[in-house]
Structures are given as C-alpha cells and as structure tokens.
Write an enzyme that holds these catalytic residues in place. Sequence first.
Site, short mmCIF file in Angstrom:
data_model
loop_
_atom_site.label_atom_id
_atom_site.label_comp_id
_atom_site.label_asym_id
_atom_site.label_seq_id
_atom_site.Cartn_x
_atom_site.Cartn_y
_atom_site.Cartn_z
N TYR A 158 -9.32 14.88 -6.53
CA TYR A 158 -8.39 14.36 -7.54
C TYR A 158 -7.59 15.50 -8.15
O TYR A 158 -6.36 15.41 -8.27
CB TYR A 158 -9.18 13.62 -8.61
CG TYR A 158 -8.34 12.93 -9.66
CD1 TYR A 158 -7.66 11.76 -9.37
CD2 TYR A 158 -8.22 13.47 -10.94
CE1 TYR A 158 -6.89 11.12 -10.33
CE2 TYR A 158 -7.46 12.84 -11.90
CZ TYR A 158 -6.80 11.67 -11.60
OH TYR A 158 -6.03 11.05 -12.55
N SER A 163 -2.30 14.40 -14.27
CA SER A 163 -3.45 14.46 -15.14
C SER A 163 -3.63 15.88 -15.67
O SER A 163 -3.15 16.84 -15.06
CB SER A 163 -4.71 14.04 -14.35
OG SER A 163 -5.89 14.38 -15.03
N ASP A 187 0.86 -1.18 0.00
CA ASP A 187 0.00 0.00 0.00
C ASP A 187 0.90 1.23 0.00
O ASP A 187 1.57 1.53 0.99
CB ASP A 187 -0.89 -0.02 1.25
CG ASP A 187 -1.83 1.17 1.32
OD1 ASP A 187 -1.68 2.13 0.54
OD2 ASP A 187 -2.73 1.14 2.19
N ALA A 214 -6.95 18.43 -6.84
CA ALA A 214 -6.06 18.98 -5.82
C ALA A 214 -4.82 18.11 -5.65
O ALA A 214 -3.69 18.61 -5.56
CB ALA A 214 -6.80 19.11 -4.49
N LYS A 250 -3.46 15.93 -7.84
CA LYS A 250 -2.60 15.95 -9.03
C LYS A 250 -1.88 17.29 -9.17
O LYS A 250 -0.72 17.33 -9.62
CB LYS A 250 -3.43 15.64 -10.28
CG LYS A 250 -3.97 14.22 -10.33
CD LYS A 250 -2.87 13.19 -10.17
CE LYS A 250 -3.37 11.76 -10.36
NZ LYS A 250 -2.32 10.75 -10.08
#
Length: 298
Positions: free
Chosen positions: A182, A169, A91, A184, A186
């Site tokens: 997401y 992204s 993990d 924030a 990236k």
Amino acid sequence: MPSILLERSDPTPSFTHKPTDTPIPGARQSAFAGKVALITGSESGIGRATAFALGEAGARLVINGLSDERLAQTERLLRAEGYPVVRCVADVTQFDACQRLVDTAIDTYGQLDILITNASISMRAYFADMQPDVFQRVLDSNVYGTVYPLKAALPHLIESRGSVTFISSISALNGMPSGSAYCAGKAAISNLAHTLRLELAHTGLHIGVVHLGFTKNDTTKRVLDANGQPVPIAYRSPRWQKTQEQVAQLILGHIRRRRQRTVVSGLGKLIAFVHTYLPRLGDWIVRQSMRRLRHFYE
C-alpha cells in the site's frame, strides 16, 4: 484511508438513463456548478461522500465501483437529493473498462472536468509473510487504478483545462509496518503526479494529490491479509479519525484551490514534518509503536 473494493466482477459497465441537465434546486453556485466529475470507487466510503459533496456543490456526477448493487443504491440516494448522476460498473485496473467508464461521462454529459482516482485496495500484512500475488494485486489497484482512468480521461481533461486528483495517503510520506504494498503504491502515484505536472504544465490541467490520514471507515470495509483474504482494518483511535464528510470537503477545497498537495489532518501534517526533517526520530517512534502498540499494525 481511501475506499477499498475487494469484489471482482465483469468490467463491462452498467448504464442507467441519462440524467437531466436541469440545475439542482438550492445547489450552491460554486466553482463546481455545471462541472462533470468522475469519482472512481464511489459506491461507498470516502468516494461516495465526495460524490455527495460535489453534487451539493452543483456538479454532475459519474460514479463507479465493482458492485452493481451497491452502486445502484448510491445512485438512488444521490438522485433522491436531486443530483444529476450516472453509474458505471468498471474495474479500474483494466484499461478497456476505464475507457468505457470515461465514455460514459462523455456520452452522458458531453464533457469531463474533474477526475478523482479514489478506488484502491489496502492490506495488513508484513512483507515477509505476503504472497507475491497479493502484493501485486494491491500495487495494481493503487497504481494502475490511477494510471488507467487518467490515461483514458486525459484528452477530455486537457480540453476542459480541468482537474485530476489522486487520492493518496500519509502512508506515501513514510514507511508503515504491515503496509508495504500500500505504501509503495501510494508513493508511486505521488511521484507520478509530480512528473505529470512537469510534462503537462503547458496544458493548464490541474494535477494534485491528497494524502489522507485516518478516516472513519464503513463498518464493512476490509483489507487484504498476507494470503489475500479480506480482514477488518487495523484499530485506529476514534480521536485520530476524521469523518468521511470532513474528508470530502477537504478534497473539494483542494480541487477548488487547484493545489498540488494536500495533507489531511494535523496528525498527517505532523507525520509529514517529522519524516521530512527528523527522519531518525520518526523511525524511532514507529519502532517503539511496533513494540508497544502491535494492534495498531496487526
């Protein structure tokens, strides 16, 4: 978008026997020949396609994921092609697990040349509806899932004057409704890469970011809704999507050229241009799309 891992499991890695160092028959002699590459989130999706592309280019592989069953299957497929590979269940939001992941690479091959931080979780929910713990989970996977593998690998990458690539992204370049956590996360790793390039310029380490656009995903791919439940990714027109194999080759080109930033696809470059130089126009287009193409976000 990057491969998304939703399962949780024991972070203790699973080891296989050490791969052979025998050169791969028919492998291209390239900048990757003999290099050791660790790809997080490589049990499926873009991470798996990137592992295959690196194996074909002559690299020795360390693959990672949360599902030992899927990771073992990917390992078997890579071995069937003759690629040296070892797997490690870990993990990446846990530093101790990342340290063991890096130790797997060093114990198996004695070096580490390439790190690709690909594992992350995405989401599909408006901020006002999201539970705080869901926001944190998405942010942790994207930020600490990048920071911890690099922190563990950094001494070895500096020693080899190697390369690290953060898989980001086009969502990091502008806001995307229903993607607050997401976006924030990236955006955070993009700024992290810039900061590290300044701090570590003297080491010769390559630090780059690849901003992915819309990519054809595995049919099993899921993202989190406002309550943390896995749901299918929002609709994307096939004509806007690149295949995972195309994306993998672009990632390899980015590493080979030691580029600081690569924006994938013409659409991604257009979005980056508009939101950099014509931000009001960009925001207007997004607001219009929210009204006319709600399925694109929901």
